[in-house]
Structure formats: C-alpha cells, structure tokens
Design a protein around this motif. Structure first.
Motif, short mmCIF file in Angstrom:
data_model
loop_
_atom_site.label_atom_id
_atom_site.label_comp_id
_atom_site.label_asym_id
_atom_site.label_seq_id
_atom_site.Cartn_x
_atom_site.Cartn_y
_atom_site.Cartn_z
N GLN A 117 -1.12 15.98 51.51
CA GLN A 117 -0.44 14.95 52.28
C GLN A 117 -1.37 13.79 52.63
OE1 GLN A 117 1.23 17.25 55.52
NE2 GLN A 117 2.25 18.58 54.03
N ASN A 140 8.16 18.16 49.54
CA ASN A 140 8.91 19.35 49.94
C ASN A 140 8.31 20.57 49.26
OD1 ASN A 140 10.97 17.90 51.44
ND2 ASN A 140 11.73 17.21 49.45
N ASP A 155 10.13 13.27 47.42
CA ASP A 155 11.27 12.39 47.68
C ASP A 155 10.82 11.30 48.65
OD1 ASP A 155 11.29 13.45 50.28
OD2 ASP A 155 12.89 14.87 49.83
N GLU A 156 11.76 10.51 49.12
CA GLU A 156 11.41 9.39 49.99
C GLU A 156 10.79 9.85 51.31
OE1 GLU A 156 14.89 7.05 50.50
OE2 GLU A 156 14.92 6.31 48.42
N GLU A 157 11.09 11.08 51.71
CA GLU A 157 10.57 11.61 52.97
C GLU A 157 9.16 12.16 52.83
OE1 GLU A 157 12.25 11.22 55.78
OE2 GLU A 157 13.82 10.21 54.62
N GLY A 158 8.74 12.42 51.59
CA GLY A 158 7.41 12.98 51.38
C GLY A 158 7.42 14.12 50.38
#
Length: 452
Positions: free
Chosen positions: A47, A157, A152-155
């Motif tokens: 991350q 998964n 995805d757009e959120e990060g």
C-alpha cells in the motif's frame, strides 16, 4: 515516515502475544501462524508502493527473525525480485538442512491468480496478481501458498490465502502487529564497482532514468500529468527516422534539432535505448575524471561522470554522448567537456542575513543536491549574466529560456565557471527573468566531449 513505521501498531488487548486464536485442521494453518504478521506487514508495504521481497525464519529456540536484503540509501542500485527470492531460498535451504533454522517464509509478488496457478515472481506491472509465500519447515514438505489481490478505484482488495477457509482467513487478517522492528536481520548488498587500469572507479546503477530530466524540459506538471510522454514517443520516432549506419558496436544516434536544444535518440542493434535532451553550448572546461556511474538498466549506455574541473572544483554530470563515446570515457582520464544545465527549480535568491547560513552579496556557488545527489544535480546560487528566449517542438509551443549563469565568481577569470542553463517558465517560482538578477534553485548538469 520510515519504511516500516507504517507497521508499528499496538497489540490488540484481545489477542495477547500477537497470536490468532483459531483451531484448524488445515495442515498449513498452524505452522504458518508465526508468519502471518509478516503477511500483514507485506500488505502495508504494498500500500506504500514497496514491492520488494521480504522474509523471516525461525531459530531452533523458536525465535522468529525478519530478514531483508538492502542496498545503500542512495537507491541507485537494486536487484530484481526474482534474484532476491532465489538468494533467500538458497540461504534458507542451506540453513534448514544444517539445523541452523527450523522454518522460513519468503513473501513476494507473483503471477498467481484463479486461472494461472504459477508462483513465478511478478516483474512487470500487468503480472502483479498475488502475494506468494514460499515456505520450508524441517518437518513439513516445502511449497507455496498465495493470497490473490485485485485493484480498483478504492485501492487494493485482498482475497485471502488460496485454499484457506473463510474462518481461517478471518483469523489471519485479525493478526495484530507489535511496536517493534520486524526486520532484525539485514544483509547489505554491495553495489558492483571496479577500478580500471587508469584509476577510474566504475560503479553500476540500475534504477536511474530521465523522467526528472524531461520534467526539467517540459515542466513537471506538463510532463507528468499532461502530454509530455506522448510528445516524447512522437519525437523519438522522428529522431530514429534519421538514423544512419551503425558503428561496429551497433550504436546509432540521431537528433531532432531545435535552436538551442537537441532531442537525441540512441539505438543499439536496432532497438531503441533512450531519448535525451541536449542543451547546446560552446562553454568548455578541462576535466580530470575520477568516477563513472554506469546505468546498467540501459545497457551501460548512459552514465553520470564526475571529476575535477580546471584542476580546482568538482563536477558531476550526465554524459549526453556516453553511448557513442563510452570507450573514451573509460580510457581517457583527461577530457575537454562541454558543460550545460537544466533547471528543475528556479527562484530569486534573497540573502536573508537572519538565517543559519548567510552569504556575501557577491557569492555564487553550487552544492550536491540533497534530494538527488547521485543524479548530477546541484543546489545553486548564481548570477544571470544574460538570457534569451527559445522554443521547442515543431509548433514552438514549448517556451523556455537559455540563461548564462555564473556559478563560481573568480576575480581573475571572468568565465571561470559560467554555463548555459535551460529553464522552462513552469519550473520558475517567479514571473520575470532579468539580466543581472541573482537566482537559486536546483539544476542537473550535463556534458559531452569537445574535440576543439
């Protein structure tokens, strides 16, 4: 924030000793349990944009130790992940066979997904699909297990360890991290270097590129967020359209030329290697070279060269002719060099006498950049003796200035060290450039051999 500060979290009061409280018949669940904290560390590293492999091993007394291969802090050299993983496996297998350790786990990014069950190390962007764990135990057959992930757009998964039940993966993800350094064992890797017969030290680098250099030409915002990279692709094609016959080494170069700057392309055996900006200049200094940092990631055809100019002051510069003149750089210690620069940042110098360091009004000078010390970059204070407007690209849409900047003031020699420096207005922190003003900022020095 330090690299591993992200992982320094407190233990959950409900999970003493950092252990998951879960009963499972899965033969891997319990043996791998000590390593789940490292899996959580690794997701945090990802991350933060760090994809380097990590590992840990268990001593005969049960103590768990994290292990990393590291290079020096310059970041100039690294090993590919597949090489690092192989080195770790070789070390741990030997130690496991001789009883020095009881188990090990190596965590890296792999190509594993629901269709491709390969645990091959991922090296390209489109190959990153899972965190794989290569494990070995003294009472369990060695193997691999993977935790697939998607973006995805959120990060990112994470989909749990493949083959684990929902309850088992819940237990893994509940693993809490302690406030400690998880990597107590670190092996420093030596950067490849050799000193040749004439006393030049040749050091390898494999992480450098020209993104910052081109950001100096276009402006950082335009190059990184707008159309800079697409323009370079088009002009690389134009440069290569003009190539002639190669020399015996298979190296060919060709330029797209503007009034004050060339876009110079390099091919090797027909393959494109690099495209670089070259600031045209007539300024020459004699240099006794001492060190060469070759860029291994571009077939050793680019380099930062350093030495002593005018038998007085040190310089480090990106050699714009290294591809075609590599042999001369390696075999001739003393060369006359055209020196110029590209300003990454330009501001008006105000001599604040209340600061920790103050200079006389006549002072000029340059110092190795704190941010990019191994890239031929310098922080500087200089006098603008003259400047002119210039433009690049076929439609002249890229506007810039060529400044004549005095970097060293010498009462006896007017142009002791005065160079032509390119700056685009986007990288200026003020609007109006005037002759005689004192400026400061950061620039990359570049040079090429002069035969005059």
């Amino acid at each position: 924030m330090g690299l591993f500060d992200f992982f320094n979290k407190k233990n959950s009061k409900n999970t003493p000793n950092n252990k998951t409280e879960h009963t499972s018949e899965n033969e891997l669940f319990k043996p791998l349990e000590p390593y789940y904290a490292y899996l959580m560390c690794y997701t945090g590293m990802q991350q933060q944009g760090n994809y380097a492999p990590i590992s840990a091993y268990e001593k005969p007394n049960g103590e768990l130790v994290g292990f990393l291969y590291v290079f020096d802090e310059s970041g100039a050299y690294s090993l590919n992940s597949d090489v690092v993983v192989e080195l770790m496996k070789e070390r741990f297998e030997k130690e496991l066979a001789t009883g020095q350790i009881k188990s090990y786990a190596i965590l890296y990014h792999s190509e594993f997904d629901s269709e491709n069950k390969s645990h091959d190390v991922a090296l390209q962007d489109d190959e990153f699909k899972s965190i794989s764990i290569a494990y070995g135990f003294n009472q369990l057959e060695k193997g691999h297990i993977a935790m697939p992930y998607t973006f995805d757009e959120e990060g990112i998964n994470y989909h749990g360890l493949f083959g684990y039940s929902h309850e088992e993966n819940n237990a893994v993800f509940k693993t809490q991290l302690e406030e400690k350094d998880y990597f107590q064992d670190r092996a420093t890797m030596e950067i490849p270097a050799v000193t040749n017969d004439i006393g030049l030290t040749i050091t390898k680098s494999n992480t450098h590129g020209l993104n910052s250099t081109w950001s100096g030409i276009f402006g950082f915002d335009r190059f990184n967020n707008k159309d800079g990279s697409q323009i370079l692709k088009e002009y690389f094609a134009l440069a290569m359209a003009g190539v002639g016959d190669d020399d015996n080494s298979g190296i060919v170069t060709s330029n797209v030329s503007f009034d004050d700057v060339d876009f110079k392309g390099v091919l090797k055996a027909g393959d494109p290697i690099t495209l670089m900006p070259v600031i045209k200049t007539q300024y020459v200094v004699d240099v006794e070279h001492r060190d060469i940092q070759e860029w291994e990631n571009v077939d050793n055809l680019e380099a930062i060269v350093s030495g002593k100019a005018r038998d007085t002051f040190g310089i480090w510069y990106y050699a714009t002719d290294y591809a075609e003149h590599r042999s001369r750089y390696l075999n001739e210690k003393n060369l006359n060099i055209h020196i110029s620069g590209i300003a990454f940042v330009l501001d008006i110098h105000t001599n604040d006498k209340s600061g920790e360091v103050s200079y006389s009004d006549e002072f000029t000078g340059y110092f190795p950049s704190k941010d990019m010390p191994n890239f031929g970059c310098f922080d500087f204070i200089g006098d603008v003796e003259d400047f002119r407007e210039t433009s690049l690209l076929d439609d002249h849409s890229l506007k810039a200035y060529i400044m004549t900047v005095r970097l060293i003031t010498n009462d006896e020699i007017k142009d002791f060290f005065t160079i032509d420096m390119y700056v685009t207005p986007e990288n200026m922190r003020f609007e109006t450039l005037t002759k005689g003003m004192k400026v400061t900022g950061m620039f990359q020095m570049q040079g090429c051999i002069s035969d005059s």
